[in-house]
Design a protein around this motif. Structure first.
Motif, PDB file in Angstrom:
ATOM      1  N   ARG A 215       0.842  -1.211   0.000  1.00  0.00           N
ATOM      2  CA  ARG A 215       0.000   0.000   0.000  1.00  0.00           C
ATOM      3  C   ARG A 215       0.872   1.254   0.000  1.00  0.00           C
ATOM      4  N   LEU A 216       1.947   1.245   0.794  1.00  0.00           N
ATOM      5  CA  LEU A 216       2.865   2.382   0.821  1.00  0.00           C
ATOM      6  C   LEU A 216       3.594   2.531  -0.518  1.00  0.00           C
ATOM      7  N   MET A 217       3.968   1.391  -1.120  1.00  0.00           N
ATOM      8  CA  MET A 217       4.635   1.429  -2.416  1.00  0.00           C
ATOM      9  C   MET A 217       3.712   2.006  -3.483  1.00  0.00           C
ATOM     10  N   LEU A 218       2.443   1.619  -3.443  1.00  0.00           N
ATOM     11  CA  LEU A 218       1.473   2.158  -4.400  1.00  0.00           C
ATOM     12  C   LEU A 218       1.316   3.664  -4.223  1.00  0.00           C
ATOM     13  N   GLY A 219       1.304   4.122  -2.969  1.00  0.00           N
ATOM     14  CA  GLY A 219       1.219   5.555  -2.704  1.00  0.00           C
ATOM     15  C   GLY A 219       2.423   6.299  -3.248  1.00  0.00           C
ATOM     16  N   GLU A 220       3.622   5.723  -3.054  1.00  0.00           N
ATOM     17  CA  GLU A 220       4.823   6.375  -3.569  1.00  0.00           C
ATOM     18  C   GLU A 220       4.823   6.401  -5.088  1.00  0.00           C
TER      19      GLU A 220
END
Length: 198
Positions: free
Chosen positions: A163-168
């Motif tokens: 989820r954090l990777m998708l946000g970045e």
């Protein structure tokens, strides 16, 4: 009458099992459509297994890539640089040290206002960072360069990290487009980005 109705129902039901089976025709399975462009076919290599993959590849660049982790590493790196560049672009125009003599507030011409040796130092530092992190940037997890001074990744599950990777990725993609827009606007109007008197 009730018996006759029940017998007819049973006969009809039994007849369904005794009827010849319909001839099956081969079903052609169509390739899944792109999530980004539902009217286009999803590229074969973009199968949705990578975080942020929505089948967007209008130039078919995935077809010439041997390994998509290299392309993802480049995308993450360019997104991070674009996010920093957007912040730097605005700071260059609007934030200045009190009392300093600034003759040029234009971000696009700022590199030419310093000595060539200063630009060479920046280029050499960027090259050293690139060489030191090349194996991690283009490895299995291109977003993880081992730099986490605040222990932000500590204790996070794979789903949370995805989820954090998708946000970045999303913010990086937006920053890349925003930076192009900033440069074009500055070249066209030659005024600060948030100047209301265009």
């Amino acid at each position: 009458m009730a018996r006759l109705l029940a017998a007819a129902t049973l006969a009809a039901t039994a007849g369904a099992f005794l009827a010849p089976a319909p001839v099956s025709t081969p079903v052609v399975v169509r390739a899944e459509n792109s999530e980004a462009f539902p009217f286009l076919k999803r590229p074969e290599k973009l199968d949705g297994t990578m975080v942020g993959d929505v089948g967007f590849d209008p130039l078919r660049l995935a077809e010439v890539q041997v390994d998509l982790t290299y392309a993802r590493g480049a995308e993450v790196k360019h997104g991070r640089i674009a996010m920093l560049a957007c912040v730097g672009f605005i700071i260059q125009e609007y934030w200045h040290i009190p009392g300093a003599d600034y003759q040029n507030f234009k971000p696009l011409t700022a590199p030419w206002t310093v000595p060539w040796a200063a630009n060479l130092q920046i280029l050499m530092l960027a090259g050293a960072i690139e060489l030191a992190t090349a194996d991690k940037t283009y490895g299995e997890t291109p977003w993880d360069l081992g730099f986490d001074p605040l222990c932000f990744q500590e204790g996070k599950s794979k789903a949370e990290m995805d989820r954090l990777m998708l946000g970045e990725l999303t913010n990086g993609r937006l920053a890349m487009m925003a930076f192009v827009g900033m440069v074009i606007q500055t070249l066209l109007f030659d005024k600060p980005l948030m100047d209301m008197h265009m």
